[in-house]
Design an enzyme around this catalytic site. Structure first.
Site, PDB file in Angstrom:
ATOM      1  N   ALA A   1       0.945  -1.064   0.146  1.00 38.80           N
ATOM      2  CA  ALA A   1       0.005  -0.051  -0.057  1.00 38.80           C
ATOM      3  C   ALA A   1       0.764   1.168   0.044  1.00 38.80           C
ATOM      4  O   ALA A   1       2.173   1.271   0.585  1.00 38.80           O
ATOM      5  CB  ALA A   1      -0.948   0.088   1.139  1.00 38.80           C
ATOM      6  N   PHE A   2       0.425   2.379  -0.221  1.00 44.38           N
ATOM      7  CA  PHE A   2       1.034   3.453  -0.907  1.00 44.38           C
ATOM      8  C   PHE A   2       1.644   4.039   0.641  1.00 44.38           C
ATOM      9  O   PHE A   2       2.742   4.876   0.684  1.00 44.38           O
ATOM     10  CB  PHE A   2       0.268   4.630  -0.994  1.00 44.38           C
ATOM     11  CG  PHE A   2      -0.679   5.539  -0.237  1.00 44.38           C
ATOM     12  CD1 PHE A   2      -1.728   4.928   0.311  1.00 44.38           C
ATOM     13  CD2 PHE A   2      -0.229   6.644   0.521  1.00 44.38           C
ATOM     14  CE1 PHE A   2      -2.468   5.516   1.390  1.00 44.38           C
ATOM     15  CE2 PHE A   2      -0.756   7.248   1.212  1.00 44.38           C
ATOM     16  CZ  PHE A   2      -1.988   6.964   1.946  1.00 44.38           C
ATOM     17  N   LYS A   3       1.015   3.598   1.834  1.00 43.02           N
ATOM     18  CA  LYS A   3       1.847   4.003   3.257  1.00 43.02           C
ATOM     19  C   LYS A   3       3.130   3.663   3.290  1.00 43.02           C
ATOM     20  O   LYS A   3       4.028   4.326   3.941  1.00 43.02           O
ATOM     21  CB  LYS A   3       0.757   3.599   4.260  1.00 43.02           C
ATOM     22  CG  LYS A   3      -0.539   4.344   4.258  1.00 43.02           C
ATOM     23  CD  LYS A   3      -1.300   3.833   5.384  1.00 43.02           C
ATOM     24  CE  LYS A   3      -2.818   4.887   5.265  1.00 43.02           C
ATOM     25  NZ  LYS A   3      -3.609   4.240   4.452  1.00 43.02           N
ATOM     26  N   ASP A   4       3.696   2.458   2.732  1.00 44.59           N
ATOM     27  CA  ASP A   4       5.023   2.268   2.703  1.00 44.59           C
ATOM     28  C   ASP A   4       5.891   3.404   2.314  1.00 44.59           C
ATOM     29  O   ASP A   4       7.170   3.760   2.699  1.00 44.59           O
ATOM     30  CB  ASP A   4       5.310   1.037   1.913  1.00 44.59           C
ATOM     31  CG  ASP A   4       4.838  -0.199   2.394  1.00 44.59           C
ATOM     32  OD1 ASP A   4       4.864  -0.305   3.645  1.00 44.59           O
ATOM     33  OD2 ASP A   4       4.657  -1.099   1.484  1.00 44.59           O
TER      34      ASP A   4
END
Ligand SMILES: *Cc1c(COP(=O)(O)O)cnc(C)c1O
Length: 465
Positions: free
Chosen positions: A111-114
């Site tokens: 997910a983009f949170k990485d």
């Protein structure tokens, strides 16, 4: 670069203070006192650079005067994106004439949170090491933040991490990405409540100053300024790499806590010429009602197919509110108090009219979301996760305006296999590094939605105190 709280009652802080403390002591969020400027010529010059070089360029002015030298920053950024599984790190994929997907799901937890958290983990480690300190990180997650934060913090000597998630309201893959991590400094808490309950408990722990000091509490959830900073870079990278000369740009962002779209706002404030930021919501549509109808009133959170957006109170919205109220901390503080007490943001109609210069909003329900997944799969052979599908649907609902629309693809479809299979009739496979996830052992503590219960659990297990 110096930082102030959106509620105005703390003195100016350095990047290091802001990084390590997360939330300001007056309950506000940190914002920079000024926006570093990137000229059009400088943006054009980003085109041949690698993704990590672009990050270093964009992040540098925000961390000036800290314990991080240029060489150290380069090393931290290189390590942060080392485990991403696409060589472009954030590849662009064309969907139709004027719509693109910016794929932000090639990191370790899909997910983009990485993007922000891998960077944050490296910065924390570096700064704590230099200071000889130990921190207790507590976070609330509606799904993806938890695993991304845990992956970013696991096995680091100077940190413990406690992650609260709403029991039964995150997908099995999301839950397992947290609960199957075997590391001495990782603690999962399944809370009998909603995501907003989790977030309120984290805020209450921060508001308890004695507890905050004894545990050396810090946050990595989306209120930490460094996360916004880390996300701003891909807006610049997408603009620089888009193979359409002199394109006018808008970005369409599946939105929950308002962190990702606020990073787009930051990019625009720094000089990236963005025409529109489209806020895409699911049935939990408080932001849609604000931008579209000038009303911001809290209703009950309802579960949807895009659980990371099942939020009513979007914490990062306060940062935009700060600018809409001309950076008057006392006014923000008063507005937030009324909002919390009455469930209605005062003066929303005027504020929304001003925000509409840049923002517009769309909303999709679950049926529409499934339709988008099916039609994109039928037409283009691409599988979308439900969050990305909400944003693609939002782009389709927005009248064409001559801009190239860059849709932020925030999760890999395999994180939400049930919804994707239901819509498209195809079950997406997990990538090889996670293929045995469903067979791994889980560990989590289930707790009531009760401040004392959570506080006691954290105090009993945290190493710093
Ligand atoms: C967290 C998340 C969102 C919402 O992002 P915010 O920054 O909270 O607005 C959207 N999609 C996915 C897949 C997420 O994990």
């Amino acid at each position: 670069m110096k930082y102030v709280s959106t509620r105005g009652s703390t003195s100016e802080q350095t990047f290091e203070d802001v990084l390590l403390s997360g939330l300001a002591r007056d309950g506000g969020l940190f914002v920079p006192t000024e926006w570093p400027h990137v000229s059009l010529a400088e943006i054009a010059a980003l085109a041949p650079l690698s993704y990590t070089q672009i990050v270093t360029r964009i992040v540098r002015p925000f961390i000036e005067d800290t314990l991080v030298s240029d060489a150290e920053l380069t090393r931290i950024v290189d390590q942060a994106y080392d485990e991403f599984r696409d060589p472009a790190i954030a590849p662009l994929r064309q969907l139709d004439d004027d719509t693109w997907l910016l794929e932000l799901f090639h990191g370790p937890t899909l997910a983009f949170k990485d993007f922000a958290l891998q960077l944050l983990g490296g910065l924390f480690d570096h700064v704590l090491g230099k200071r000889g300190e130990h921190l207790t990180i507590v976070g609330a997650t509606s799904g993806d933040t938890g695993s991304a934060a845990i992956e970013a913090c696991r096995d680091r000597d100077n940190l413990d991490i406690f992650m609260l998630f709403p029991e039964g309201r995150v997908s099995e893959v999301q839950r397992r990405q947290m609960t199957t991590v075997q590391a001495e400094n990782v603690y999962n808490i399944a809370l009998r409540g909603t995501f907003d309950d989790c977030q309120d408990l984290v805020k209450a722990m921060f508001a308890d100053h004695a507890l905050r000091d004894s545990l050396n509490l810090s946050a990595v959830n989306s209120i930490n300024w460094a996360r916004v900073m880390g996300q701003t870079a891909y807006y610049f990278a997408a603009a620089a790499k888009l193979p359409v000369p002199d394109a006018k740009l808008s970005f369409v962002v599946p939105t929950g806590n308002f962190g990702n779209v606020y990073a787009g706002y930051t990019a625009r404030k720094m000089g990236l010429p963005i025409e529109k930021l489209v806020v895409a919501s699911n049935r939990n549509d408080i932001l849609y009602r604000f931008f579209d109808q000038g009303d911001m009133s809290i209703t009950a959170v309802e579960p949807s197919l895009s659980p990371s957006m099942d939020i009513q109170v979007s914490s990062n919205f306060e940062r935009l509110l700060f600018d809409l109220l001309d950076r008057d901390g006392a006014a923000v503080s008063a507005a937030m108090q009324t909002f919390r007490a009455d469930g209605v943001l005062p003066d929303a109609s005027r504020l929304s009219a001003e925000a509409r210069d840049l923002f517009l909003a769309q909303r999709l329900d679950d049926v529409e979301t499934l339709d988008v997944i099916k039609s994109v799969h039928d037409d283009c052979g691409i599988l979308l996760d439900p969050h990305t599908a909400v944003a693609v649907g939002a782009a389709r609902k927005t009248p064409r305006d001559g801009t190239q629309r860059i849709v932020l693809a925030t999760a890999h479809p395999a994180k939400f296999p049930d919804a994707v299979e239901k819509a498209a009739g195809v079950r997406p496979d997990l990538p090889p590094h996670l293929s045995d996830l469903l067979g791994r052992d889980e560990s989590a503590e289930t707790l009531d939605n009760d401040f004392k219960a959570v506080r006691d659990y954290v105090c009993a297990h945290a190493a710093s105190q």
